[in-house]
Structure formats: C-alpha cells, structure tokens
Design an enzyme around this catalytic site. Structure first.
Site, PDB file in Angstrom:
ATOM      1  N   PRO A 173      -9.581  24.451 -57.652  1.00 53.91           N
ATOM      2  CA  PRO A 173      -9.397  25.694 -58.226  1.00 53.91           C
ATOM      3  C   PRO A 173     -10.043  25.866 -59.641  1.00 53.91           C
ATOM      4  O   PRO A 173      -9.897  24.683 -59.845  1.00 53.91           O
ATOM      5  CB  PRO A 173      -7.978  25.804 -57.958  1.00 53.91           C
ATOM      6  CG  PRO A 173      -7.660  24.221 -57.684  1.00 53.91           C
ATOM      7  CD  PRO A 173      -8.853  23.635 -57.093  1.00 53.91           C
ATOM      8  N   ALA A 350     -13.492  23.703 -64.768  1.00 52.97           N
ATOM      9  CA  ALA A 350     -12.636  22.664 -65.434  1.00 52.97           C
ATOM     10  C   ALA A 350     -12.064  22.469 -63.550  1.00 52.97           C
ATOM     11  O   ALA A 350     -11.753  23.278 -63.694  1.00 52.97           O
ATOM     12  CB  ALA A 350     -12.168  22.070 -66.152  1.00 52.97           C
ATOM     13  N   ASP A 351     -11.606  21.279 -62.791  1.00 59.98           N
ATOM     14  CA  ASP A 351     -10.965  21.563 -62.014  1.00 59.98           C
ATOM     15  C   ASP A 351      -9.345  21.204 -61.911  1.00 59.98           C
ATOM     16  O   ASP A 351      -9.006  20.481 -62.937  1.00 59.98           O
ATOM     17  CB  ASP A 351     -11.005  19.938 -61.131  1.00 59.98           C
ATOM     18  CG  ASP A 351     -10.132  20.290 -59.569  1.00 59.98           C
ATOM     19  OD1 ASP A 351      -9.885  20.177 -59.731  1.00 59.98           O
ATOM     20  OD2 ASP A 351     -11.290  19.221 -58.827  1.00 59.98           O
ATOM     21  N   HIS A 352      -8.885  22.466 -62.553  1.00 58.74           N
ATOM     22  CA  HIS A 352      -7.107  22.491 -62.323  1.00 58.74           C
ATOM     23  C   HIS A 352      -6.281  22.342 -61.832  1.00 58.74           C
ATOM     24  O   HIS A 352      -4.982  21.605 -62.074  1.00 58.74           O
ATOM     25  CB  HIS A 352      -6.887  24.408 -62.894  1.00 58.74           C
ATOM     26  CG  HIS A 352      -5.638  24.457 -63.563  1.00 58.74           C
ATOM     27  ND1 HIS A 352      -5.349  23.426 -64.380  1.00 58.74           N
ATOM     28  CD2 HIS A 352      -5.598  25.738 -64.203  1.00 58.74           C
ATOM     29  CE1 HIS A 352      -4.675  24.122 -65.399  1.00 58.74           C
ATOM     30  NE2 HIS A 352      -5.326  25.363 -65.543  1.00 58.74           N
ATOM     31  N   ARG A 353      -6.946  21.384 -60.961  1.00 54.93           N
ATOM     32  CA  ARG A 353      -6.001  20.279 -60.065  1.00 54.93           C
ATOM     33  C   ARG A 353      -5.786  19.385 -60.855  1.00 54.93           C
ATOM     34  O   ARG A 353      -4.597  18.104 -60.343  1.00 54.93           O
ATOM     35  CB  ARG A 353      -6.218  20.509 -58.342  1.00 54.93           C
ATOM     36  CG  ARG A 353      -6.032  20.746 -57.533  1.00 54.93           C
ATOM     37  CD  ARG A 353      -7.396  20.998 -56.800  1.00 54.93           C
ATOM     38  NE  ARG A 353      -8.594  19.751 -56.651  1.00 54.93           N
ATOM     39  CZ  ARG A 353      -9.802  19.493 -55.838  1.00 54.93           C
ATOM     40  NH1 ARG A 353      -9.025  19.667 -53.903  1.00 54.93           N
ATOM     41  NH2 ARG A 353     -10.824  19.155 -56.486  1.00 54.93           N
TER      42      ARG A 353
END
Ligand code: CAO
Length: 382
Positions: A173, A350-353
């Site tokens: 995400p 950015a990787d929202h995880r």
C-alpha cells in the site's frame, strides 16, 4: 437560408450570387448557373432547406431544351463538399454536343462531358444526363495502405525483471507525499566547484551525489526508512548500510543499481561511484552485485523532465523518492521579497504497512533542510 441577393422577377446572369446558406460546416454563397429571370424563391430567411431541394425557379435564356424553366437547388457543388478532380479526358469535351448551360453545369460538378453518355438527339448531353451522372458513385481511386501487422516481442531480460518486481510492488500500500525544495544554494555551490572537481579529480559532478549523500544523513536520523519487512511480515530489519539505489534509464531498460554504504562515503566518492554505475548501466555492464542489496531508492526523472511523479517502491525496500526537474521560478523569501529560486519538486512513496505518513514528512523536511542549506549538511559529514 441566411441571405437572398435576388428577388423574384430579377434578371440575373450566370455566376451571379443568388443567396447565402449556412450548413453545420460552413457558410457558402450559391451562384446562378444560367442567365435568366428569377420566377420563384422557395425559402424565407431563417428557413431550413434540405440538400437537393429547389431554391429558385428560373426562366433561362438561350436554353435549347424543351424546358422553359430550370431549378437551382442546394445540390450545387459548394465548398461544403469535397470536390474530386475529374479524370483526364480521353476525348475533347469540346467535341461533345451540349448547350453552354449544360457545359457550365458539368463544369460546376467537376465532370467531363466526354465521360457522360448523352440522352439527347445525336448523343447531345442534357441537363438530366449531368444530374444522373453526378448522382452515380464515381470511380474512386482506392488508397491502398500496406497491411501493417502488430509486432509481438517476448518480454525478456531487464523488462521481464521489471515486470516481476513491479508485480510484487502491487502488494504494497503506497503512501504518497510531495514537497518542493529550493535548491538555489546547492545550484550555486555546484556551479562554483563543478569545473574544479572535473579538473582535479576527473569527476563529473551532478546534483545527484549531494542528494544521495544528504539522503544517507537523513536516513541516519530516520533508520526505519532504511528498513525491510521480513518475508513472513513479522519483523522489520533495520539495515546497517545505506545502499542507495538510483534509477538509471538505459537503452536496454530501466535499471536500479545502488551505491553501497553511502554512510561511509564522501560526496566525491558518491559522485565517482554514480558515474561508474551510470556508465556501466548505459553499456549493459552492470554486475549482479551492482544491482543487488539496495535499501532505499531515488529516481531522478527530472533529468528528463517533469515535476511530480508517483514512484513505485522496489520491494523489499520501504520507500522511494522521485526528483523533478530543477526549475527557475519566482518565490518569496522570509522578508516577503520576490526572488529567483531554483525549485525541485520531490515525490515520495512509502510502504504504509510500516511507515507512517508523519515519518515520511519529517524525513523529507530534514532532507529539505540539508539541500536548501548545504552548509547544514557539512556539519553532519563524517
Ligand atoms: N533537474 C535539472 N537538471 C538536472 C536534473 C534535474 N532533476 N538532473 C540532472 N540534471 C542535469 C545535470 O546536472 C547535468 O547537467 P550538466 O550537464 O550541467 O552537468 C545534466 O542534467 C545531465 O545529468 P545526468 O543525467 O548525466 O546525471 P545525473 O547524475 O543528474 O543523473 C541518472 C544520472 C542516471 C539518474 C539519469 O541520467 C537518469 O537515468 N535519469 C532517469 C531516471 C529514470 O528513468 N527514472 C524513472 C524511473 S521509473 O520508470
């Protein structure tokens, strides 16, 4: 019908303007094909006439036909229609029997009298013959284009690798964050030292070495942006080295080699290594180790153009930045004075995880501070 130039009873000559009509394509004047007298006007101003309908009845002078009256209709060739050049006559049209009025009619339709079979006495071409001929589909020279086939190219090499890595990026995400940096001081700094660096070190100094080095310093403050999710998605691995990947556009495809351990390098070292990677990329000579083990990425799409982009994270990394073109733009300084600024837009994903938007924004602010005030960056260099 937008204008009449003649009234009933008027004596008119060939080619005299009769009226002006407007179609959805254009406005055109319709002229008389004959000398004669207007007997009847069929339309009032503002009325609609269908193509082919009669506009006026005329009593024609010098017509040898049995008809006393002629009609002029909206079918008169006008600029509304595409006129196709008539074929070259096989026989002189002068030798064909026809009245001057019929000759004119043929001319207006772009027809050659010798191509028309006359229905009158001794093969005389009559008005009906012209009208009949004009209504028939004519010889159209077919425009032949070579049949072009779609080209099928198997995906292989760099492009296939891109497909694989981008497919796995789809699981991430992406959170996007954009800002603009004022690089005026950096532009001046590079301008001041560029020639000297080339002269004394033989190194081409672009903006990238400063940006890569500044990113590394900022990563030291925000190490989560230099981390990776493990394969089970249970742990975050904080990477020791800042292996900063730089997207390189090459004739063979997009490559992402990385400058290894930037935290231990000077700006000059970074410049040297970037030039090597760029050169090797262009010549398809990058080694697997050049490509492997990146921990963070930058894409300088601005060297080609553009402002903002939506960069795609290269897994297992957790962030990437796209740099826009540095542009000279008007901006206000702290005192409200207008100045000429060198602005670069930056787009982060950015990787929202694992990365909060606030972390990305703070990291970007710090980097902005370093690049807008290169002297600040100096203080952090080891
Ligand atoms: N804005 C304005 N000028 C720029 C610039 C930018 N963002 N980036 C580079 N320039 C200038 C350089 O300063 C240099 O100017 P000088 O000739 O005055 O020194 C000139 O453009 C050429 O630079 P460069 O491209 O040779 O070197 P670089 O280190 O700036 O960039 C590289 C190297 C490999 C990043 C770049 O060549 C490249 O391939 N960029 C495209 C990356 C890409 O395709 N990204 C998309 C990825 S997603 O598909």
């Amino acid at each position: 019908m937008i204008e009449w130039f003649v009234n009933e009873g008027d004596h008119i000559t060939q080619f005299q303007d009769l009226c002006e009509v407007q179609s959805d394509k254009s406005t055109v004047k319709i002229t008389s094909r004959y000398d004669g007298v207007i007997k009847k006007r069929y339309y009032e101003l503002g009325e609609f006439a269908q193509v082919g309908q009669t506009l006026v009845d005329m009593e024609i002078e010098g017509e040898e036909s049995n008809e006393a009256d002629e009609e002029i209709s909206t079918e008169q060739p006008t600029p509304m229609e595409d006129v196709i050049d008539p074929p070259v006559p096989s026989q002189s049209s002068q030798s064909v029997l026809a009245t001057p009025a019929v000759r004119n009619l043929a001319k207006q339709y772009g027809l050659n009298l010798s191509d028309i079979k006359g229905g009158g006495k001794d093969g005389r071409v009559l008005k009906e013959d012209i009208m009949q001929h004009a209504e028939q589909p004519h010889d159209v020279i077919p425009i032949t284009t070579p049949a072009l086939e779609d080209r099928v190219e198997p995906l292989k090499g760099i492009r296939k690798a891109m497909l694989r890595s981008m497919k796995s990026s789809l699981n991430i995400p992406h959170f996007g964050y954009n800002d603009e940096y004022d690089l005026t001081e950096l532009v001046l700094l590079r301008k001041r030292i560029k020639k000297e660096v080339k002269h004394s070190h033989g190194i081409k100094l672009s903006y990238m070495p400063f940006i890569v080095k500044a990113v590394s310093v900022a990563l030291s403050k925000y190490p989560i942006l230099n981390s990776q999710l493990d394969s089970n998605h249970e742990n975050l691995i904080y990477k020791t080295n800042h292996n900063i990947g730089v997207a390189v556009d090459t004739p063979h495809g997009l490559l992402l080699p990385s400058v290894k351990s930037v935290q231990n390098m000077s700006v000059l070292d970074v410049a040297n290594e970037l030039n090597r990677l760029h050169e090797a990329g262009l010549n398809n000579k990058l080694s697997p180790s050049d490509i492997a083990d990146g921990t963070f990425s930058l894409s300088n799409i601005g060297s080609i153009g553009g402002t903002y982009a939506s960069p795609v994270i290269f897994p297992p990394q957790v962030a990437i930045g796209a740099l826009g073109k540095i542009q000279v733009l008007p901006r206000f300084d702290r005192n409200g004075d207008l100045l000429k600024a060198h602005i670069m837009c930056i787009s982060w994903s950015a990787d929202h995880r694992v990365i909060e938007g606030a972390t990305m924004a703070r990291f970007s602010n710090l980097l902005k501070d370093f690049l807008e005030n290169p002297s600040q960056l100096l203080l952090h260099l080891k």
